[in-house]
Design a protein around this motif. Structure first.
Motif, PDB file in Angstrom:
ATOM      1  N   VAL A 219     157.931  68.134  38.487  1.00 55.16           N
ATOM      2  CA  VAL A 219     158.711  67.635  37.357  1.00 55.16           C
ATOM      3  C   VAL A 219     157.830  66.717  36.515  1.00 55.16           C
ATOM      4  CG1 VAL A 219     159.615  65.643  38.649  1.00 55.16           C
ATOM      5  CG2 VAL A 219     160.911  66.540  36.706  1.00 55.16           C
ATOM      6  N   ALA A 220     158.040  66.774  35.193  1.00 49.47           N
ATOM      7  CA  ALA A 220     157.349  65.884  34.265  1.00 49.47           C
ATOM      8  C   ALA A 220     158.358  64.894  33.694  1.00 49.47           C
ATOM      9  CB  ALA A 220     156.692  66.680  33.142  1.00 49.47           C
TER      10      ALA A 220
ATOM     11  N   ILE B  98     149.813  59.610  36.118  1.00 46.81           N
ATOM     12  CA  ILE B  98     150.477  58.806  35.099  1.00 46.81           C
ATOM     13  C   ILE B  98     149.525  58.549  33.937  1.00 46.81           C
ATOM     14  CG2 ILE B  98     149.818  56.628  36.228  1.00 46.81           C
ATOM     15  CD1 ILE B  98     152.540  55.497  35.276  1.00 46.81           C
ATOM     16  N   GLN B  99     150.075  58.579  32.727  1.00 47.59           N
ATOM     17  CA  GLN B  99     149.344  58.187  31.520  1.00 47.59           C
ATOM     18  C   GLN B  99     150.134  57.074  30.844  1.00 47.59           C
ATOM     19  OE1 GLN B  99     148.723  61.284  28.640  1.00 47.59           O
ATOM     20  NE2 GLN B  99     147.847  59.906  27.116  1.00 47.59           N
ATOM     21  N   PHE B 100     149.448  55.966  30.534  1.00 49.20           N
ATOM     22  CA  PHE B 100     150.095  54.836  29.887  1.00 49.20           C
ATOM     23  C   PHE B 100     150.011  54.962  28.365  1.00 49.20           C
ATOM     24  CE2 PHE B 100     149.259  53.337  34.143  1.00 49.20           C
ATOM     25  CZ  PHE B 100     150.373  52.553  34.438  1.00 49.20           C
ATOM     26  N   LYS B 101     150.813  54.152  27.692  1.00 52.70           N
ATOM     27  CA  LYS B 101     150.814  54.149  26.231  1.00 52.70           C
ATOM     28  C   LYS B 101     149.441  53.784  25.657  1.00 52.70           C
ATOM     29  CE  LYS B 101     155.232  54.886  25.095  1.00 52.70           C
ATOM     30  NZ  LYS B 101     155.683  55.934  24.139  1.00 52.70           N
ATOM     31  N   ASN B 102     148.688  52.957  26.405  1.00 51.20           N
ATOM     32  CA  ASN B 102     147.366  52.546  25.924  1.00 51.20           C
ATOM     33  C   ASN B 102     146.275  53.559  26.242  1.00 51.20           C
ATOM     34  OD1 ASN B 102     146.903  52.220  28.647  1.00 51.20           O
ATOM     35  ND2 ASN B 102     146.752  49.986  28.598  1.00 51.20           N
ATOM     36  N   GLY B 103     146.649  54.719  26.824  1.00 48.93           N
ATOM     37  CA  GLY B 103     145.693  55.777  27.123  1.00 48.93           C
ATOM     38  C   GLY B 103     145.160  55.766  28.542  1.00 48.93           C
ATOM     39  N   HIS B 104     145.354  54.664  29.287  1.00 46.61           N
ATOM     40  CA  HIS B 104     144.863  54.578  30.661  1.00 46.61           C
ATOM     41  C   HIS B 104     145.562  55.621  31.528  1.00 46.61           C
ATOM     42  CE1 HIS B 104     143.378  52.892  34.396  1.00 46.61           C
ATOM     43  NE2 HIS B 104     144.623  52.765  34.842  1.00 46.61           N
TER      44      HIS B 104
ATOM     45  N   GLU C  73     153.620  56.527  29.104  1.00 48.86           N
ATOM     46  CA  GLU C  73     153.720  57.683  28.213  1.00 48.86           C
ATOM     47  C   GLU C  73     154.316  58.880  28.938  1.00 48.86           C
ATOM     48  OE1 GLU C  73     153.544  59.928  24.817  1.00 48.86           O
ATOM     49  OE2 GLU C  73     153.064  57.789  24.976  1.00 48.86           O
ATOM     50  N   ARG C  74     153.787  59.188  30.138  1.00 49.05           N
ATOM     51  CA  ARG C  74     154.283  60.356  30.884  1.00 49.05           C
ATOM     52  C   ARG C  74     153.820  60.272  32.334  1.00 49.05           C
ATOM     53  NH1 ARG C  74     150.218  65.314  30.340  1.00 49.05           N
ATOM     54  NH2 ARG C  74     148.309  64.194  29.808  1.00 49.05           N
ATOM     55  N   ILE C  75     154.558  60.970  33.195  1.00 45.36           N
ATOM     56  CA  ILE C  75     154.231  61.092  34.614  1.00 45.36           C
ATOM     57  C   ILE C  75     154.483  62.537  35.024  1.00 45.36           C
ATOM     58  CG2 ILE C  75     154.861  60.397  36.961  1.00 45.36           C
ATOM     59  CD1 ILE C  75     155.777  57.706  35.809  1.00 45.36           C
ATOM     60  N   VAL C  76     153.549  63.103  35.755  1.00 43.12           N
ATOM     61  CA  VAL C  76     153.753  64.433  36.351  1.00 43.12           C
ATOM     62  C   VAL C  76     153.787  64.257  37.872  1.00 43.12           C
ATOM     63  CG1 VAL C  76     152.824  66.754  36.701  1.00 43.12           C
ATOM     64  CG2 VAL C  76     152.692  65.681  34.437  1.00 43.12           C
ATOM     65  N   VAL C  77     154.911  64.607  38.467  1.00 44.79           N
ATOM     66  CA  VAL C  77     155.084  64.504  39.916  1.00 44.79           C
ATOM     67  C   VAL C  77     154.742  65.855  40.535  1.00 44.79           C
ATOM     68  CG1 VAL C  77     156.725  64.023  41.774  1.00 44.79           C
ATOM     69  CG2 VAL C  77     156.890  62.782  39.596  1.00 44.79           C
ATOM     70  N   TYR C  78     153.960  65.833  41.600  1.00 44.16           N
ATOM     71  CA  TYR C  78     153.518  67.081  42.206  1.00 44.16           C
ATOM     72  C   TYR C  78     153.503  66.954  43.728  1.00 44.16           C
ATOM     73  CZ  TYR C  78     149.005  64.623  42.545  1.00 44.16           C
ATOM     74  OH  TYR C  78     148.020  63.705  42.826  1.00 44.16           O
ATOM     75  N   THR C  79     153.322  68.086  44.390  1.00 44.62           N
ATOM     76  CA  THR C  79     153.130  68.108  45.829  1.00 44.62           C
ATOM     77  C   THR C  79     152.060  69.144  46.146  1.00 44.62           C
ATOM     78  OG1 THR C  79     154.209  68.395  47.985  1.00 44.62           O
ATOM     79  CG2 THR C  79     154.938  69.831  46.217  1.00 44.62           C
ATOM     80  N   PHE C  80     151.427  68.975  47.288  1.00 50.16           N
ATOM     81  CA  PHE C  80     150.438  69.962  47.717  1.00 50.16           C
ATOM     82  C   PHE C  80     150.513  70.113  49.222  1.00 50.16           C
ATOM     83  CE2 PHE C  80     148.422  65.836  47.502  1.00 50.16           C
ATOM     84  CZ  PHE C  80     147.659  65.730  48.664  1.00 50.16           C
ATOM     85  N   ILE C  81     150.157  71.291  49.680  1.00 55.89           N
ATOM     86  CA  ILE C  81     150.173  71.587  51.114  1.00 55.89           C
ATOM     87  C   ILE C  81     148.863  71.091  51.706  1.00 55.89           C
ATOM     88  CG2 ILE C  81     150.290  73.403  52.865  1.00 55.89           C
ATOM     89  CD1 ILE C  81     152.042  75.004  51.003  1.00 55.89           C
ATOM     90  N   TYR C  82     148.932  69.969  52.399  1.00 49.21           N
ATOM     91  CA  TYR C  82     147.730  69.419  53.027  1.00 49.21           C
ATOM     92  C   TYR C  82     147.381  70.191  54.294  1.00 49.21           C
ATOM     93  CZ  TYR C  82     144.573  66.150  55.334  1.00 49.21           C
ATOM     94  OH  TYR C  82     143.486  65.584  55.959  1.00 49.21           O
ATOM     95  N   GLU C  83     148.408  70.627  55.002  1.00 48.94           N
ATOM     96  CA  GLU C  83     148.188  71.333  56.263  1.00 48.94           C
ATOM     97  C   GLU C  83     149.212  72.449  56.382  1.00 48.94           C
ATOM     98  OE1 GLU C  83     148.906  69.311  60.134  1.00 48.94           O
ATOM     99  OE2 GLU C  83     146.766  69.651  60.432  1.00 48.94           O
TER     100      GLU C  83
END
Length: 397
Positions: free
Chosen positions: A358-359, A256-262, A310-320
């Motif tokens: 998805v973004a 996640i990115q906030f409007k204040n840049g965090h 500001e924006r969010i990128v949702v992701y997944t990864f194969i842990y096992e």
């Protein structure tokens, strides 16, 4: 006990599950729905009494639908606790509908199991080949003189999901038919209607814009579900080449990115589960490492604070498990109050272990949902692609 159509039995206790099992061709979609019906009218008391893919449970979890993660085999569970039902409720109708033009005969036989305390109490079988309808009323849980019972119905219903829902008293929000030119002002849909539309973001329709007048979207619920694929159980994990795994373990995460840049992120790896009412304004609901949950993994985003994001990128990864995305049948569903559910399927295959799904971008306080489905070696490479700028180090769950 094997039930025939019309047969019934008393529930063994107040807390039961009904499992629906079959196999669905890849080009079709099967929807399981439940209708909570008033004892005097045999209709829903309001649209909150329809339980389906866009509204999977009642507020107090008296009725809860856990949807199948894949089509073959297909298994969906309805969980009912009669002690939590309102006194005015007399019946719960459990139904199945097919989308498209196909009818129930396109399915394999439907197996129904009534379970209590993880034990099968009764079973029933629908001979699908004999069905020419698009919908079925499968079974009922009903109150008879103070005793809750289960009945195997096996009744065909002409028409699809919308006429079935209307039969039980649900008020459907009709989508406007496109015309030229469009009306200058769109009449808002009444709050009492329910939207049965399911939006699928794919290559032909990769994005959608969602807006609300006040920019407050409520709780944005993101669900990741997949086929755990027991065939991979003997293959080594990428963290331990000598260990046997329990199949593919996908993890859900978001940057996640906030409007204040965090910037911030949530994921089970590193135990960064987040929090809902304070930054990062999103929280993972546990980590399904066992694969036992048919409900998958959930991420909640505080949409009432969307103006800060500001924006969010949702992701997944194969842990096992071996990176074999094609065998996961993985999909993400985004549920936003008073909006149609959005689904993104991970249809492409890749040998890489991380996938941006998805973004979600803040565009004038609306939500721009963009299908990504892009694969990376790991989260660090995903970060570099989307220019968040995190500092990475090795982590574990």
């Amino acid at each position: 006990m094997q039930l025939t159509a019309g047969a019934n039995l008393a529930l063994p206790n107040s807390d039961v599950m009904v499992k629906i099992k079959t196999s669905v061709p890849s080009h079709l979609g099967l929807d399981i729905t439940a209708y909570i019906l008033d004892a005097s009218t045999s209709k829903v008391r309001g649209n909150a009494d329809m339980i389906f893919y866009g509204q999977t449970h009642t507020a107090n979890k008296s009725v809860e639908l856990q949807e199948s993660a894949h089509k073959s085999p297909f298994e969906t569970t309805l969980h009912v606790n009669t002690n939590l039902l309102d006194s005015s409720v007399g019946k719960i109708a459990l139904c199945a509908t097919l989308d498209g033009q196909a009818n129930i005969s396109a399915l394999q036989d439907i197996q129904i199991e009534l379970c209590s305390h993880n034990q099968i109490t009764a079973t029933a079988l629908v001979n699908s080949a004999s069905k020419t309808e698009k919908a079925l009323i499968l079974a009922e849980i009903y109150n008879h003189k103070g005793t809750w019972k289960f009945r195997f119905v096996n009744q065909g219903f002409n028409g699809g999901l919308q006429p079935l829902a209307e039969h039980f008293g649900v008020v459907i929000a009709n989508e406007p038919t496109p015309s030229a030119p469009p009306p200058p002002v769109e009449t808002p849909k009444p709050a009492s209607t329910i939207n049965l539309s399911k939006i699928t973001l794919d290559k032909s329709r990769p994005s959608i814009n969602l807006s609300k007048n006040d920019g407050r979207f409520g709780r944005i619920a993101i669900n990741l579900n997949w086929n755990r694929n027991p065939e991979n159980a003997k293959k080594p994990s990428r963290f331990n080449p000598f260990a046997k795994t329990k199949g593919i373990d996908l993890d859900l995460g978001a940057m996640i990115q906030f409007k204040n840049g965090h910037i911030d992120l949530v994921q089970a790896l590193g135990k960064r589960f987040g929090q809902y009412n304070a930054p990062p304004l999103m929280q993972l609901q546990g980590d399904d490492r066992t694969g036992a949950s048919s409900d998958g993994e959930w991420l909640y985003i505080n949409g009432n604070c969307w103006d800060q994001i500001e924006r969010i990128v949702v992701y997944t990864f194969i842990y096992e498990g071996v990176p074999n995305w094609a065998s996961t049948d993985a999909f993400v569903t985004i549920q936003i109050p008073q909006q149609a559910p959005i689904e993104v399927q991970l249809t492409e295959s890749s040998p890489l272990g991380t996938c941006a799904i998805v973004a979600l971008t803040n565009t004038n306080n609306s939500i721009q949902a963009q299908r990504e489905v892009k694969y990376f070696k790991n989260q660090e490479f995903l970060d570099q692609h989307y220019h968040f700028g995190f500092q990475w180090k090795a982590g574990s769950k």
